[in-house]
Design an enzyme around this catalytic site. Structure first.
Site: not given
Length: 740
Positions: A409, A438, A456, A458, A460, A543, A589
């Site tokens: 992000c 991570r 991910q 991912d 945004h 979320k 997200h």
RNA sequence: GCCAGCGUAGCUCAGUUGGCAGAGCUGCUGAUUUGUAAUCAGCCGGUCGUGGGUUCGAGUCCCUCCGCUGGCUCCA
């Protein structure tokens, strides 16, 4: 029905609407007996005004007013009854353990999805070898069919009782966890007395099948620094067959283990020499991933998303801005330093922050930095720890520090900022298959499901407050569409909202309530099965998390859609509104798969390795009848490949039966047997992994058939039938599209 | 990170009270030339996770570290 007494009778309403009368001392069991002895024998517990209670609780204790009491008798047929049974079984197990071991301190013994556990503190280590004798003792207790007797005590009396019983954990719980209760309840079963809220089954004889499953460690009240306990897991059922079916399901899950199937089918490999939690996608696994990525990429492009790319590392300062670096420091890989002294200053700075650096250590740090040629003249003259940290930080700022990216992000925020934005450009939807790293704790790593390097899917979305509802709806629709495409159609959503009593949240009150209302209304309209969880929201926004149930009933938490008021604020994101004034966008997200690693691992288990054609890494294997037909086989393979199919040729020696067996075991979707007949007529003999021999047909016809199956993304659900039986059976061979 | 269990060939596993490291599959070589779930033969393959200790002798017993599994804690 019953004789009148001096106290007025209570009115009890049964589910069919009928009203019966009972004295205040009457119980649910009495009502059952009045209906029939058979019913009374099968009563497990009762639901009174919506809460589940013991069948022998007097109505007088629970009457709340002049309305009739709503009573539902629970028997083994009611799903709620199994929980009551298992909780009682936990007591039976604890009782057995106390009979067999010395110095047992009881903690808690709740039910779980598949059974129950009980936490104990005891000097001796319980091991798997103890299970048979624990089970034998439990059976003895069950055979005695002793009742579970409830009694309530005042808090101080209760504390005293637990002290007399040498139950120090229970004493502590009464003093802390139950501090606001005036009375607490206990259950007695023979010599076993336990502080417990209940409810319980009438007597232990109701338990027909038990098994002690496993032993593991746990901590008192979930506090990792707290007292260490031993947790004994068990399960119980009303019926031996149900236990057998449950154990069979566990065996089935083991047979589907993606780590085993992943190795067996050459999908991926995790090797400690490469790194813990770092997976290698082998060619076959990578083909599955590419199919998923291509599918999703095409969907995203057609849904107004813009592709972006960002590097694998980013400056630490960026993650300080986003807040990720300070907050999640312990689960990130250490920063990469542009200067070799960087690590020293970093450790130095941390010690200052933790207050673990004495003046002697501080001197050594200053000397060590000098060795590296770094003088920090302002350091000594800085009075406060904060000032000293600032000196170090200022040095670090000019000397680059990079973080292996833990999140995409911040990069995407900078893509938003890379040019001035107008409200006309919103919503801006940026997507990337972004790999993040991570440093998960070693004990958490699990195959592909929990890794240290993950990709991910991912994206945004940057939008105006007014667009939130639409931009929340679209990813939810996308997520459900994506899942249906891979044959997952049993899912529910958890809507996580803020805790109104807490002040840990960022963003305005107005934004939050507007957002929560919008999310709720979207979910309401969508018709999805969802539940709300207050206090489960992230600090930066509400979320929706998606839980999927796979074909053997296990739940997986996969996709997510999250609102974020925090990052736009921290990165000072702005767009020019129609009013020609700068506004802050809202960020969303979202990731339908979650991570490619986890999603693929889940798919391997869901399909037991037998992918539907559109995801399959090997769609067709051409099997020449003998060496003589290898040339024709290669020709057929080329024709099929030209149609976009993933094809291999089995050019090994041996009989076609062996080649078929291997292809079946390797879960190749289709086999194409070619011999003299086919070579002469330009045909192939198609064999379906599921339905077997489909006969000879022109190559073009076979190609068309398979291409149709691919383009429709048909999922012909496969289920393993029995233990050790590799046969796969189509649940519905007429299944089309995404239904199964 | 914490607790427990486990670690023998690429894979699945055997290995007795401490006494010469084994099998099947995979792979390689050769023979066989096959019609819808296993053709035959031979060969290759191991510092028994690592390092130390006990012992005449350790895959086996003890300790250390590494890794794996289950659970706890964590999960942006």
């Amino acid at each position: 029905m019953t004789a009148a007494s001096s106290t007025p009778n209570l009115q009890i309403q049964l589910p069919d609407g009928n009203i019966v009368e009972q004295p205040p001392s009457g119980t649910s069991m009495d009502v059952a007996k009045d209906i029939s002895e058979g019913l009374a024998r099968s009563v497990i517990a009762a639901e009174i005004d919506g809460s589940i209670v013991d069948a022998d609780r007097p109505f007088g204790e629970m009457s709340t007013g002049d309305k009739p009491i709503a009573l539902r008798l629970l028997t083994s047929r009611d799903p709620e009854a199994l929980g009551v049974l298992r909780h009682s079984a936990a007591h039976v197990m604890a009782r057995a353990v106390m009979r067999l071991f010395e110095g047992v301190s009881l903690a808690f013994g709740p039910t779980t999805e598949g059974g129950f556990y009980y936490d104990f503190d005891l000097p001796e280590k319980i091991s798997e070898e103890d299970f048979p004798k624990i089970e034998a003792e439990m059976r003895r207790i069950i055979k005695d069919k002793e009742p579970f007797e409830r009694f309530a005590l005042e808090r101080e009396e209760a504390r005293q009782l637990c002290e007399d019983l040498n139950q120090d954990l229970k004493v502590e719980h009464i003093e802390t966890g139950l501090a606001d209760q005036t009375h607490v309840s206990f259950y007695r079963q023979g010599e076993f007395v336990d502080l417990c809220r209940g409810p319980h089954i009438p007597n232990a004889g109701k338990i027909k099948a038990i098994k002690v499953m496993s032993i593991a460690g746990s901590h008192w009240k979930g506090d990792a620094s707290g007292r260490y306990l031993q947790r004994l897991y068990g399960t119980a059922f009303f019926d031996k067959k149900e236990l057998a079916a449950y154990l069979e399901q566990i065996e089935e899950a083991k047979r589907r283990d993606h780590r085993v199937l992943g190795r067996q089918h050459g999908l991926f490999s995790i090797n400690p020499e490469v790194g813990q939690g770092l997976c290698l996608w082998l060619p076959k696994g990578a083909k599955v991933r590419v199919a998923l990525e291509d599918f999703l990429r095409k969907e995203l492009l057609s849904r107004g998303y813009d592709p972006v790319y960002s590097p694998h590392i980013g400056r630490v300062e960026m993650y300080e801005t986003s807040g990720h670096f300070p907050y999640y420091r312990d689960s990130q890989f250490s920063p990469l330093f542009g200067s070799e002294v960087g690590g020293l200053l970093d450790a130095w700075s941390r010690r200052l922050e933790e207050g673990t650096l004495d003046s002697e250590g501080e001197e050594k740090m200053i000397e060590a930095a000098k060795v590296f040629g770094v003088a920090l003249p302002k350091y000594r003259s800085s009075a406060t720890v904060e000032d000293r940290q600032r000196v170090l930080h200022d040095w670090q700022k000019v000397n680059e520090r990079y973080l292996l990216k833990p999140m995409n992000c911040p990069h995407h925020c900078h893509i938003f900022k890379a040019q001035p934005r107008s409200y006309r450009q919103l919503p801006l939807r940026l997507f990337e298959f972004g790999t993040v790293y991570r440093h998960e704790q070693t004990g958490e790593l699990n195959g592909m499901l929990r890794v240290r390097g993950l990709t991910q899917d991912d994206a945004h979305i940057f939008c105006t407050a007014g667009q939130v509802e639409d931009e929340f709806r679209a990813p939810i629709e996308l997520t459900t569409f994506v899942w249906q495409s891979v044959g997952l159609d049993d899912y529910r959503v958890q809507l996580s909202l803020r805790d109104p009593k807490s002040d840990k949240y960022v963003g305005t009150e107005e934004n939050w309530s507007q957002a929560e209302t919008a999310l709720r209304s979207v979910l309401e309209q969508s018709g999805l099965d969802y539940n709300e969880e207050e206090g489960e929201a992230a600090f930066y926004g509400p979320k929706a998390d998606f839980m999927v149930r796979d074909c053997i009933g296990r739940s997986w938490q996969l996709g997510t859609v999250q609102l974020d008021y925090n990052l736009p604020e921290r990165f000072k994101l702005e767009y020019n509104g129609s009013d020609n004034v700068a506004h802050r966008p809202v960020m969303i997200h979202r990731a339908p798969f979650g991570s490619l690693e986890r999603f693929t691992g889940m798919l391997v288990e869901h399909f037991a390795g037998a992918f539907p054609l559109w995801l399959s890494p090997e769609q067709v294997r051409v099997l020449p009848l003998s060496d003589k037909y290898i040339e024709y086989a290669v020709q057929v393979a080329q024709q099929l490949e030209a149609e976009g199919l993933k094809v291999t040729v089995d050019s090994s020696g041996g009989k076609v039966q062996a080649k078929i067996r291997n292809a079946q075991l390797e879960l190749v979707n289709y086999m194409a047997v070619v011999g003299p007949k086919e070579a002469e007529s330009g045909q192939l003999a198609l064999r379906d992994r599921i339905d077997g021999d489909l006969g000879s047909m022109p190559v073009a016809e076979a190609a068309a058939r398979l291409k149709k199956e691919v383009s429709e993304r048909q999922v012909r659900q496969v289920v393993r039938t029995k233990a050790g039986n590799a046969a796969v059976a189509a649940v519905d061979s007429d299944a089309v599209g995404n239904e199964y």
